[in-house]
Design a protein around this motif. Structure first.
Motif, PDB file in Angstrom:
ATOM      1  N   CYS A 107       0.832  -1.200   0.000  1.00 51.96           N
ATOM      2  CA  CYS A 107       0.000   0.000   0.000  1.00 51.96           C
ATOM      3  C   CYS A 107       0.867   1.249   0.000  1.00 51.96           C
ATOM      4  CB  CYS A 107      -0.898   0.005   1.227  1.00 51.96           C
ATOM      5  SG  CYS A 107       0.040  -0.174   2.727  1.00 51.96           S
ATOM      6  N   SER A 108       0.271   2.315  -0.437  1.00 52.61           N
ATOM      7  CA  SER A 108       1.055   3.563  -0.402  1.00 52.61           C
ATOM      8  C   SER A 108       1.052   4.074   1.040  1.00 52.61           C
ATOM      9  CB  SER A 108       0.437   4.588  -1.344  1.00 52.61           C
ATOM     10  OG  SER A 108      -0.200   5.601  -0.619  1.00 52.61           O
TER      11      SER A 108
ATOM     12  N   ASN B 346       4.981 -10.038  -3.713  1.00 53.48           N
ATOM     13  CA  ASN B 346       4.337  -8.857  -3.139  1.00 53.48           C
ATOM     14  C   ASN B 346       4.997  -8.372  -1.846  1.00 53.48           C
ATOM     15  OD1 ASN B 346       2.417  -7.653  -4.606  1.00 53.48           O
ATOM     16  ND2 ASN B 346       0.737  -8.977  -3.934  1.00 53.48           N
ATOM     17  N   ALA B 350       6.787  -4.884  -1.142  1.00 50.36           N
ATOM     18  CA  ALA B 350       6.222  -3.959  -0.152  1.00 50.36           C
ATOM     19  C   ALA B 350       7.311  -3.438   0.773  1.00 50.36           C
ATOM     20  CB  ALA B 350       5.137  -4.685   0.649  1.00 50.36           C
ATOM     21  N   ILE B 353       9.537  -0.936  -1.012  1.00 47.93           N
ATOM     22  CA  ILE B 353       8.897   0.382  -1.133  1.00 47.93           C
ATOM     23  C   ILE B 353       8.948   1.123   0.205  1.00 47.93           C
ATOM     24  CG2 ILE B 353       6.711   1.595  -1.560  1.00 47.93           C
ATOM     25  CD1 ILE B 353       6.044  -0.656  -3.557  1.00 47.93           C
ATOM     26  N   GLY B 384      10.466   3.703  -5.694  1.00 42.53           N
ATOM     27  CA  GLY B 384       9.036   3.602  -5.337  1.00 42.53           C
ATOM     28  C   GLY B 384       8.189   3.304  -6.557  1.00 42.53           C
ATOM     29  N   ASN B 385       8.452   4.078  -7.628  1.00 41.93           N
ATOM     30  CA  ASN B 385       7.655   3.896  -8.854  1.00 41.93           C
ATOM     31  C   ASN B 385       7.813   2.481  -9.409  1.00 41.93           C
ATOM     32  OD1 ASN B 385       6.679   6.441  -8.750  1.00 41.93           O
ATOM     33  ND2 ASN B 385       8.180   7.327 -10.185  1.00 41.93           N
ATOM     34  N   ARG B 388       5.981  -0.021  -7.439  1.00 46.29           N
ATOM     35  CA  ARG B 388       4.552  -0.010  -7.750  1.00 46.29           C
ATOM     36  C   ARG B 388       4.277  -0.694  -9.092  1.00 46.29           C
ATOM     37  NH1 ARG B 388       4.697   4.124  -4.290  1.00 46.29           N
ATOM     38  NH2 ARG B 388       5.754   5.545  -5.691  1.00 46.29           N
ATOM     39  N   ARG B 389       5.246  -0.535 -10.005  1.00 49.81           N
ATOM     40  CA  ARG B 389       5.079  -1.195 -11.312  1.00 49.81           C
ATOM     41  C   ARG B 389       5.088  -2.716 -11.135  1.00 49.81           C
ATOM     42  NH1 ARG B 389       9.149  -0.203 -16.264  1.00 49.81           N
ATOM     43  NH2 ARG B 389       8.328  -1.869 -17.559  1.00 49.81           N
ATOM     44  N   LYS B 391       4.135  -4.187  -8.547  1.00 50.49           N
ATOM     45  CA  LYS B 391       2.855  -4.496  -7.932  1.00 50.49           C
ATOM     46  C   LYS B 391       1.778  -4.650  -9.013  1.00 50.49           C
ATOM     47  CE  LYS B 391       0.020  -1.463  -6.337  1.00 50.49           C
ATOM     48  NZ  LYS B 391      -0.612  -0.390  -5.541  1.00 50.49           N
ATOM     49  N   ASP B 392       1.784  -3.709  -9.976  1.00 51.43           N
ATOM     50  CA  ASP B 392       0.797  -3.799 -11.058  1.00 51.43           C
ATOM     51  C   ASP B 392       0.934  -5.117 -11.807  1.00 51.43           C
ATOM     52  OD1 ASP B 392      -0.202  -1.404 -10.413  1.00 51.43           O
ATOM     53  OD2 ASP B 392       0.844  -0.261 -11.993  1.00 51.43           O
ATOM     54  N   HIS B 395      -0.361  -7.947  -9.856  1.00 52.60           N
ATOM     55  CA  HIS B 395      -1.828  -7.913  -9.813  1.00 52.60           C
ATOM     56  C   HIS B 395      -2.443  -8.456 -11.096  1.00 52.60           C
ATOM     57  CE1 HIS B 395      -2.839  -5.117  -6.241  1.00 52.60           C
ATOM     58  NE2 HIS B 395      -1.887  -5.989  -5.965  1.00 52.60           N
TER      59      HIS B 395
END
Lengths: 143, 571
Positions: A107-108, B346, B350, B353, B384-385, B388-389, B391-392, B395
């Protein structure tokens, strides 16, 4: 007096520790637990914990069971659930069981901050209501 | 197909047809044989009986004829005296009277005295005074009053026979003799003509012909009796033989006694001729039997062949089914594996990040005056970016590997197509394929299993992308409503499918990919899934132009709305 007192429950040690550091930087008091039983111990020991951040998927008791135990023993503590993709349905179930909200992992950090703040505010309201109720109850009995 | 499998099918086919043939033929042969045998014996009996009757009747006729003539002569002899007959022309008168009554059967009349001299004569020959003392009949007439002689040439050198009636004793004994015209007598016998070879003749006791034998017959036809065909009980004296001539032909010989056993009426006919009707019937029956047998054999072969082909098809189908199940199982296993991996990834992502965030927090507090502060901030943001990528990606992977279920849900086709495009985006980018979406946003939802339809669409999209590698191209996805059906079209600008393969691309195990690259099951599974949903999938392709797959699915309710277009282009 910190902004919030938080308990993080997750079996990923690295995640818990880093999260704790970051939240402490944001002027919060953070307790850590690495499984459900430990979380219950911490809650019993520190009654001032306002918000629990609870991972859904843990070895031993999973998040949903721990949530039910928390809600039974400490009904006023707010719980924010962290869920992976696979456990979204159980997180939704968690909300029905009284969790405040859930967030998708990873999560952010900003989202989490916001949710904690909201949960603390909500808890404050609830406590005031409870106090008022008690006060009026006492007043009723005295009057 | 494996050779041993093929041979086992051949065995099955052979056994089936053999069983059918045996079961059909056994009763046919038994019943046929029985009837055949019965028919044969009954018919044989009937033929023999018929022949026996004919011969018997003719024998009776001949006997009657002879008896008649004898009685006639007897009458004259009894009613007239020797003197009366030998004077003037009384004998002529008597002969004329007989000829008026019987035609030319009586040739002449003569009176012979006890010495054998002819003392009176009426007739065409000049035989007055002829001496018969040496003739057989005359010698016989001494003991017997009435005699019918054998046929002989005698004085006139032409075949004839004599009826003689003797009267008186010793020296006074005289005899009236009449000559019977042989031709008219012969006719009686020659009238017996049955079939082509049947003919009759008369033999005397010594086996000498008494009638003219058949013209074309060689006189020395020798018949060796082979077996007696049993007396016909109802006809006294008639006996039937089967005999063989020297040429090997068999004859039926029927004999009946004449003249109290002195003569024999013999009738002969070739066996083949006598039984020609039976033989014909038997041939026809045999022909029918053969044709029927051939038909049975042919049917048995065809039916067993068809059955075995059907078995083969069923076997192949079940084989294919089990292969599909294995394939589906593999896919499910891969899906679960992917889900597990995605989930495992994941957590570290996490943490990464969070750590980057933590470093960022520290920098805010303590590192503002570092010379590389800006650079570090940028790097942290990038971490961070990129996290998140990741993570995408996980998903998407998880959404693809969703627990495969065929539960039917209401689903919005445009959203669903976009989801598939998201999943394939990366692959399309590498292949330099641009998506071109033309989605009717207002089309009604369809009821279908999301995972199954996703599998189908992903398969089509992947095929299209692979077809356009490495030159790239345009992949158009269209959805809308047409003729009351939901239509999803996947169109590429690839090289197209050769016409020869177009009919076979939905066949299981049909693949143009090198060995080990494709199972050839993808499109056949798609075909199966779509048909299970009650829809259709078809393909149009032109070489060098591209290929279009069209899926049609039933709609709960149809409404047509204006379409929106959107394009997604890659840089």
């Amino acid at each position: 007096m910190t902004d919030a007192t938080v308990l993080i429950v997750d079996d990923e040690r690295g995640f818990v520790e880093t999260m704790a550091k970051r939240l402490e930087k944001r002027n919060m008091t953070v307790f850590q637990a690495f499984d459900g039983d430990e979380a219950m111990v911490q809650l019993a020991e520190y009654p001032n914990i306002q918000v629990v951040i609870l991972d859904m998927k843990m070895p031993g008791k999973d998040g949903l069971v721990v949530l039910q135990e928390i809600k039974e023993a400490h009904p006023l503590v707010e719980v924010i659930m962290l869920t992976g993709h696979a456990t979204v349905p159980s997180a939704v179930e968690g909300i029905q069981h009284g969790a405040y909200d859930y967030l998708m992992k990873p999560c952010s950090f900003e989202d989490l901050n916001k949710k904690i703040a909201e949960a603390v505010a909500l808890k404050g309201e609830r406590e005031e209501e409870a106090i008022e109720a008690r006060v009026s109850d006492i007043a009723g009995r005295m009057g | 197909m494996h050779p041993e499998r093929k041979s086992s099918y051949d065995n099955l086919s052979r056994n089936l047809s053999l069983t059918v043939i045996t079961v059909s033929f056994a009763p046919l042969i038994l019943v046929g044989g029985l009837i055949f045998h019965q028919f044969r014996s009954i018919y044989t009996e009937k033929v023999f009986a018929h022949l026996g009757e004919v011969v018997d009747k003719h024998a009776a006729d001949i006997n009657t004829f002879l008896q008649d003539k004898l009685t006639e002569v007897q009458y004259i002899a009894r009613t007239s005296s020797f003197e009366y007959l030998t004077t003037s022309n009384h004998l002529e008168k008597a002969l004329r009277g007989m000829q008026q009554q019987y035609g030319r059967i009586f040739v002449d009349l003569g009176v012979v005295d006890s010495q054998g001299r002819q003392v009176a004569y009426a007739g065409p020959f000049n035989l007055l005074g002829a001496d018969y003392s040496g003739a057989d009949w005359f010698r016989n007439s001494k003991e017997r009053d009435a005699i019918i002689s054998d046929v002989f040439e005698g004085l006139r050198q032409s075949p004839h026979f004599i009826i003689s009636i003797s009267q008186g004793r010793g020296e006074a004994r005289w005899t009236l003799r009449a000559t019977i015209d042989f031709l008219s007598f012969s006719y009686l016998v020659q009238n017996i003509r049955i079939g082509e070879t049947g003919f009759a003749y008369i033999l005397n006791g010594r086996g000498v012909y008494q009638t003219r034998p058949k013209d074309e017959r060689n006189q020395d036809l020798e018949l060796t009796p082979r077996r007696q065909v049993g007396d016909i009980s109802s006809l006294a004296g008639v006996s039937i033989f089967e005999s063989v001539d020297r040429g090997g032909d068999t004859y039926v010989t029927v004999t009946a006694p004449l003249k109290g056993g002195d003569w024999k009426l013999v009738y002969q006919q070739k066996t083949s001729d006598a039984f020609s009707a039976m033989t014909r019937t038997e041939l026809v029956t045999l022909g029918i039997f053969l044709i029927g047998g051939l038909a049975i054999v042919a049917m048995a072969l065809i039916i067993s062949r068809k059955l075995v082909l059907r078995f083969q098809a069923i076997d192949q189908e079940s084989e294919l089914m089990s292969k599909q199940i294995v394939e589906t199982g593999k896919l499910a296993a891969i899906g679960e594996l992917a889900a597990g991996i995605a989930h495992e990834i994941n957590n570290p992502v996490a943490i990464m990040i969070e750590e980057a965030g933590w470093v960022g927090d520290l920098m805010e507090d303590e590192g503002k005056d570092l010379p590389s502060y800006g650079e570090i901030r940028r790097a942290l943001t990038q971490v961070g970016n990129q996290g998140r990528r990741c993570k995408d990606i996980t998903h998407k992977l998880l959404s693809f590997a969703r627990q495969s279920d065929s539960r039917v849900t209401e689903m919005a086709v445009p959203d669903f197509i976009r989801e598939v495009v998201d999943i394939s985006m990366q692959q399309a980018r590498f292949a330099q394929v641009d998506f071109n979406l033309d989605l009717d946003e207002s089309m009604p939802c369809i009821s279908a299993s999301a995972t199954e339809l996703q599998q189908v669409l992903l398969n089509l999209v992947n095929n299209a992308i692979q077809a356009m590698e490495p030159d790239g191209g345009k992949l158009s996805l269209r959805c809308g409503v047409q003729d009351g059906q939901a239509v999803i079209a996947v169109e590429d600008t690839g090289p197209g499918i050769p016409a020869a393969n177009l009919g076979r691309i939905f066949d299981p195990f049909f693949t143009t990919k090198p060995v080990g690259k494709g199972s050839g099951l993808g499109l056949s599974i798609c075909f199966g899934i779509i048909h299970q949903m009650g829809g259709e999938i078809d393909v149009e392709s032109a070489m060098g132009k591209g290929t279009r797959f069209t899926i049609r699915l039933p709609l709960p309710a149809s409404t047509r709305q204006p379409e929106t277009r959107q394009e997604i282009q890659h840089d």
